[in-house]
Design a protein around this motif. Structure first.
Motif, mmCIF file in Angstrom:
data_model
loop_
_atom_site.group_PDB
_atom_site.id
_atom_site.type_symbol
_atom_site.label_atom_id
_atom_site.label_comp_id
_atom_site.label_asym_id
_atom_site.label_seq_id
_atom_site.Cartn_x
_atom_site.Cartn_y
_atom_site.Cartn_z
ATOM 1 N N ASP A 282 4.994 2.319 -3.045
ATOM 2 C CA ASP A 282 4.087 1.182 -2.893
ATOM 3 C C ASP A 282 4.830 -0.044 -2.385
ATOM 4 O O ASP A 282 5.975 -0.299 -2.771
ATOM 5 C CB ASP A 282 3.448 0.851 -4.240
ATOM 6 C CG ASP A 282 2.230 1.728 -4.490
ATOM 7 O OD1 ASP A 282 1.697 2.296 -3.516
ATOM 8 O OD2 ASP A 282 1.828 1.856 -5.656
ATOM 9 N N GLY A 283 4.163 -0.820 -1.550
ATOM 10 C CA GLY A 283 4.688 -2.116 -1.160
ATOM 11 C C GLY A 283 5.757 -2.090 -0.083
ATOM 12 O O GLY A 283 6.235 -3.128 0.369
ATOM 13 N N THR A 284 6.109 -0.884 0.353
ATOM 14 C CA THR A 284 7.188 -0.770 1.332
ATOM 15 C C THR A 284 6.732 -1.233 2.720
ATOM 16 O O THR A 284 5.555 -1.142 3.058
ATOM 17 C CB THR A 284 7.676 0.699 1.395
ATOM 18 O OG1 THR A 284 8.901 0.745 2.096
ATOM 19 C CG2 THR A 284 6.670 1.593 2.086
ATOM 20 N N VAL A 285 7.677 -1.757 3.481
ATOM 21 C CA VAL A 285 7.427 -2.031 4.903
ATOM 22 C C VAL A 285 7.631 -0.713 5.639
ATOM 23 O O VAL A 285 8.736 -0.167 5.650
ATOM 24 C CB VAL A 285 8.395 -3.112 5.445
ATOM 25 C CG1 VAL A 285 8.158 -3.315 6.940
ATOM 26 C CG2 VAL A 285 8.218 -4.413 4.676
ATOM 27 N N MET A 286 6.559 -0.203 6.234
ATOM 28 C CA MET A 286 6.631 1.152 6.799
ATOM 29 C C MET A 286 7.206 1.137 8.219
ATOM 30 O O MET A 286 6.533 1.469 9.183
ATOM 31 C CB MET A 286 5.251 1.808 6.743
ATOM 32 C CG MET A 286 4.863 2.205 5.319
ATOM 33 S SD MET A 286 3.164 2.799 5.177
ATOM 34 C CE MET A 286 3.207 4.222 6.285
ATOM 35 N N ASN A 287 8.485 0.779 8.282
ATOM 36 C CA ASN A 287 9.143 0.742 9.586
ATOM 37 C C ASN A 287 10.192 1.849 9.712
ATOM 38 O O ASN A 287 11.179 1.709 10.423
ATOM 39 C CB ASN A 287 9.768 -0.634 9.837
ATOM 40 C CG ASN A 287 10.783 -0.981 8.767
ATOM 41 O OD1 ASN A 287 11.027 -0.172 7.870
ATOM 42 N ND2 ASN A 287 11.365 -2.156 8.857
ATOM 43 N N GLY A 288 9.940 2.949 9.015
ATOM 44 C CA GLY A 288 10.872 4.076 9.074
ATOM 45 C C GLY A 288 10.185 5.324 9.585
ATOM 46 O O GLY A 288 9.400 5.271 10.528
ATOM 47 N N ASP A 289 10.460 6.451 8.944
ATOM 48 C CA ASP A 289 9.955 7.741 9.412
ATOM 49 C C ASP A 289 8.528 8.034 8.957
ATOM 50 O O ASP A 289 7.902 8.946 9.481
ATOM 51 C CB ASP A 289 10.853 8.871 8.870
ATOM 52 C CG ASP A 289 12.200 8.876 9.561
ATOM 53 O OD1 ASP A 289 12.295 8.315 10.658
ATOM 54 O OD2 ASP A 289 13.147 9.446 8.982
ATOM 55 N N THR A 290 8.054 7.305 7.956
ATOM 56 C CA THR A 290 6.745 7.660 7.415
ATOM 57 C C THR A 290 5.634 6.965 8.190
ATOM 58 O O THR A 290 5.759 5.811 8.581
ATOM 59 C CB THR A 290 6.645 7.289 5.925
ATOM 60 O OG1 THR A 290 6.879 5.896 5.788
ATOM 61 C CG2 THR A 290 7.657 8.079 5.116
ATOM 62 N N VAL A 291 4.554 7.704 8.401
ATOM 63 C CA VAL A 291 3.499 7.262 9.319
ATOM 64 C C VAL A 291 2.231 6.871 8.578
ATOM 65 O O VAL A 291 1.470 6.035 9.040
ATOM 66 C CB VAL A 291 3.211 8.393 10.342
ATOM 67 C CG1 VAL A 291 2.067 8.040 11.259
ATOM 68 C CG2 VAL A 291 4.468 8.722 11.147
ATOM 69 N N GLU A 292 1.990 7.498 7.427
ATOM 70 C CA GLU A 292 0.757 7.199 6.696
ATOM 71 C C GLU A 292 1.060 7.126 5.204
ATOM 72 O O GLU A 292 1.780 7.965 4.664
ATOM 73 C CB GLU A 292 -0.291 8.292 6.960
ATOM 74 C CG GLU A 292 -1.570 8.122 6.154
ATOM 75 C CD GLU A 292 -2.832 8.573 6.882
ATOM 76 O OE1 GLU A 292 -2.814 9.634 7.507
ATOM 77 O OE2 GLU A 292 -3.841 7.824 6.818
ATOM 78 N N LYS B 297 -1.700 6.749 -0.271
ATOM 79 C CA LYS B 297 -2.952 6.226 -0.825
ATOM 80 C C LYS B 297 -4.028 6.094 0.242
ATOM 81 O O LYS B 297 -5.207 6.241 -0.066
ATOM 82 C CB LYS B 297 -2.740 4.932 -1.619
ATOM 83 C CG LYS B 297 -2.265 3.737 -0.912
ATOM 84 C CD LYS B 297 -2.022 2.634 -1.982
ATOM 85 C CE LYS B 297 -1.285 1.451 -1.394
ATOM 86 N NZ LYS B 297 -0.826 0.517 -2.426
ATOM 87 N N ASP B 298 -3.637 5.888 1.476
ATOM 88 C CA ASP B 298 -4.643 5.872 2.544
ATOM 89 C C ASP B 298 -5.144 7.279 2.837
ATOM 90 O O ASP B 298 -6.345 7.480 3.055
ATOM 91 C CB ASP B 298 -4.058 5.218 3.799
ATOM 92 C CG ASP B 298 -3.738 3.748 3.570
ATOM 93 O OD1 ASP B 298 -4.509 3.094 2.836
ATOM 94 O OD2 ASP B 298 -2.718 3.264 4.079
ATOM 95 N N TRP C 102 0.344 13.844 9.016
ATOM 96 C CA TRP C 102 1.340 12.821 9.289
ATOM 97 C C TRP C 102 2.348 12.744 8.159
ATOM 98 O O TRP C 102 2.026 12.997 7.011
ATOM 99 C CB TRP C 102 0.629 11.467 9.458
ATOM 100 C CG TRP C 102 -0.438 11.510 10.490
ATOM 101 C CD1 TRP C 102 -1.780 11.629 10.275
ATOM 102 C CD2 TRP C 102 -0.276 11.506 11.911
ATOM 103 N NE1 TRP C 102 -2.453 11.689 11.467
ATOM 104 C CE2 TRP C 102 -1.556 11.610 12.490
ATOM 105 C CE3 TRP C 102 0.837 11.419 12.760
ATOM 106 C CZ2 TRP C 102 -1.760 11.631 13.876
ATOM 107 C CZ3 TRP C 102 0.631 11.434 14.129
ATOM 108 C CH2 TRP C 102 -0.643 11.537 14.681
#
Lengths: 324, 324, 324
Positions: B81-91, B94-95, B75
């Motif tokens: 860190d701390g970003t709202v993941m509402n863009g192109d990145t899926v994972e 750190k996870d 993915w």
């Protein structure tokens, strides 16, 4: 076990959970069960957990593993029967499957919903071809409507965190599947599948999602669907966070009232609920960093249990194959 | 050894070189040291030598190997860190790392410099996440600022070609790291890393590069940097050819006077210097065909030593793991 | 066997067919023959059957397997000698090969015809570099002009279906290679190669294709080429279906009269011919669904025999290596 594509391929859910937990204690207890046999892991879509956990599970059993990233490494596949293949597609899926029959003792396949044609997805247009043409056992690595290896891992994880038989807890745990926000239309497979498996577990199970986002009735059946998230979360012992797009208005994203992202604040009404997610998760959109990194999260434990879920399933299939 | 991301993770450089040379004599002397353990090789960037040599090294030790081409197979990763993941990145990275923790006994990762933001690269924005979140040993397969498995292979190769202890050569070899031309901005990782390791070797080490191309002072320290290539090459016993872009004018390519490509003519002032390169090399741009294919080149020997460099490191990490 | 790139690398065709059939009876009879040795499978092009069957064959012999999808996973390769590499290419093929020499005991490579420059393809511009620079045995996984592992599998399949020695059939089987329609210019490799191998088999072999589509005379030699498909198919015992583009008008597709797709109707004039195809096949363009799925097809059996073809070849090469 002949195939593994849904909970209905399991004889006894408690038995396979127990088996998986035993494997977790000693993953290498049967290192030659798969000796001389080959599993083909066919990916028509992206994968991290499924890709790695399936390989580990197979290796733990001594299986040879073939990984095929079909789109990038092989040929553009045709899925429609009877078509004149004078376009972009180079190989028919049924021929690819017949070839896999010649090479593999088990075929595992990931084939997501196309999210374009509801009927195709509901009818599992790709997985159904595998089930029709495969002459060896088929394992779903997530299909259009289900993600059974994930759901089995979810059941294992809940069992680890709710000692059903060891402690004198005289009630069932309350398990809530809650819809979460997303920016793109996502398949219902994980939601459907978790629902089906929870219906077989000794739990009180409810689903909460915004209006317009009810899952397919063929999956939810008698399970309560509550459109008020706070009400649903009340006294929850486990919360499963997952986005999906509309089933009725297929693959669309009707406007949603309120903020459905799971936060620590929302956990306050729960019974110190454990939080679950299948991953990948969009942080601060589906759930907050504080939930993801907090003490309630059992999400990485869930990820680890993907190994034992897969290994239990492969092991049962090998038992069947070794009978022959 | 706990992690391996720079020369500072090595207890004793001479010992690990000796160990690697012993492995080279019999690569299969410990075929079960890694039995039942899994190494995950995570590639965020292209790789030929590192990809293959790491797999061979791991297999020689009996490790299970998982290869993950993260960008193509899994993915799209978020690094902030701390970003709202509402863009192109899926994972979030750190996870992904926490999941790898569940699946692997050793995590090896290739994460090149992004070459966009100097601070990100200097701070190893990706490798640092692995070091922060990994709960198992981390091995660098080249990061933003270093390529330690290459540098160890370089030390092994120099040792093979300069018998420090066997012959009565009463002087240290002169080793020159020379900048070479390129058409694109390339990271400083190999140059930095070779510099760090040479500073630990019993050699006379100098760097030569055009003005404007000095490496980060944090790496070069007291090492002489000479802007006249011919002067630097004089009496060289080993020449390491490598391009890098400007550190001061970060990731840019200031105009260069003269031709820095290494040719046979330039070798004339050397002590029949052995020529080294980490590969891939752009022929007739970084060095001439005649140098590459000539008797002075020990470049393929270097490539071979990548196996034993990796195997020595994996072996030391396994020693540590097997202690527990 | 030193290399395997054409039928001319085989000492005795009947012997290797017999060997492959023996392997088919017990693929795991020599599970340690390749122990401690590594085969590199290098793919410059897409592959399904070759990719999987080669891995299985190698694993059956205990070889370590490295799979390299060169274009996606490694570096953009330069093929021209002497060029100044100041363009898009990052690594010269000969350097990649020299590195593979260091890492592998056997190098197998798939390098299709580029279909742009006839001379390059006829001269095997890529495979010839492997043959020139490799210091270990080279196996072709299909090159510009040949697909020998496929052809050997074809010979095995014909042998299984025409019991040359067991029954008192006092005639040779008639084998017809028939051109089939396609929408894109396809290489002649399979056609050339099948032709070469059939010339060595005890069969009556004819080729049929439209005018303008004759294969290279260096391959067809004395083999009859008939431009009337129906006439060619008469009394056929085996029909091999395959498209190729024009050799004379290189990589173009001259206009074709009539419909060359193989149908059940066309089979009527044959001797209940068995139908073969190397796959992937474009259904209802090259041959009809009814032929593909009918009782005459031995196409999946052919696909299965790819394992034993590869295993027989790897086994002979290992015999040679183990002598040293």
């Amino acid at each position: 076990m002949k195939n593994f594509t849904s909970v209905y391929d399991i004889d006894n859910l408690q038995n396979i959970i127990a088996k998986a937990l035993k494997i977790k204690e000693n993953p290498l207890e049967n290192p030659t069960k798969g000796k001389g046999k080959t599993i083909g892991l066919v990916f028509l879509n992206s994968s991290l957990r499924t890709r790695l956990s399936s390989q580990i599970a197979a290796q733990n059993l001594g299986l040879n593993v073939l990984v095929l990233n079909a789109a990038q490494e092989a040929w553009n596949l045709e899925f429609a029967d009877g078509t004149v293949m004078n376009g972009d597609t180079v190989e028919h899926i049924k021929d690819a499957i017949e070839v896999l029959n010649q090479y593999c003792d088990i075929i595992a396949v990931r084939c997501f919903a196309g999210m374009k044609n509801k009927e195709d997805d509901v009818n599992e247009s790709i997985l159904s071809q595998f089930l029709k043409h495969a002459k060896v056992p088929v394992v779903s690595l997530e299909s259009a409507t289900r993600h059974p290896l994930q759901s089995l891992a979810d059941c294992i994880t809940i069992t680890e965190n709710w000692p059903f038989d060891k402690l004198k807890i005289n009630r069932k745990p309350k398990v809530v599947l809650t819809w979460a926000p997303h920016i793109k239309p996502i398949a219902q497979a994980v939601g459907n599948s978790f629902t089906e498996w929870m219906q077989q577990m000794d739990v009180d199970f409810v689903i909460t999602n915004p209006e317009g986002y009810d899952l397919d009735k063929n999956f939810t059946k008698e399970t309560p669907v509550i459109h008020n998230q706070e009400q649903a979360l009340k006294d929850a012992d486990f919360i499963y966070v997952k986005n999906w797009s509309s089933f009725d208005d297929y693959a669309n994203m009707p406007k949603v009232e309120g903020d459905w992202m799971l936060t620590n604040e929302k956990l306050e009404v729960t019974n110190q609920a454990k939080v679950m997610h299948c991953l990948p998760v969009r942080r601060n959109l589906e759930l907050s960093d504080e939930v993801m990194d907090g003490k309630n999260s059992i999400i990485y434990q869930q990820a680890k249990n993907r190994i034992f879920s897969a290994q239990a399933v492969f092991s049962e299939i090998l038992d069947e194959l070794n009978k022959c």
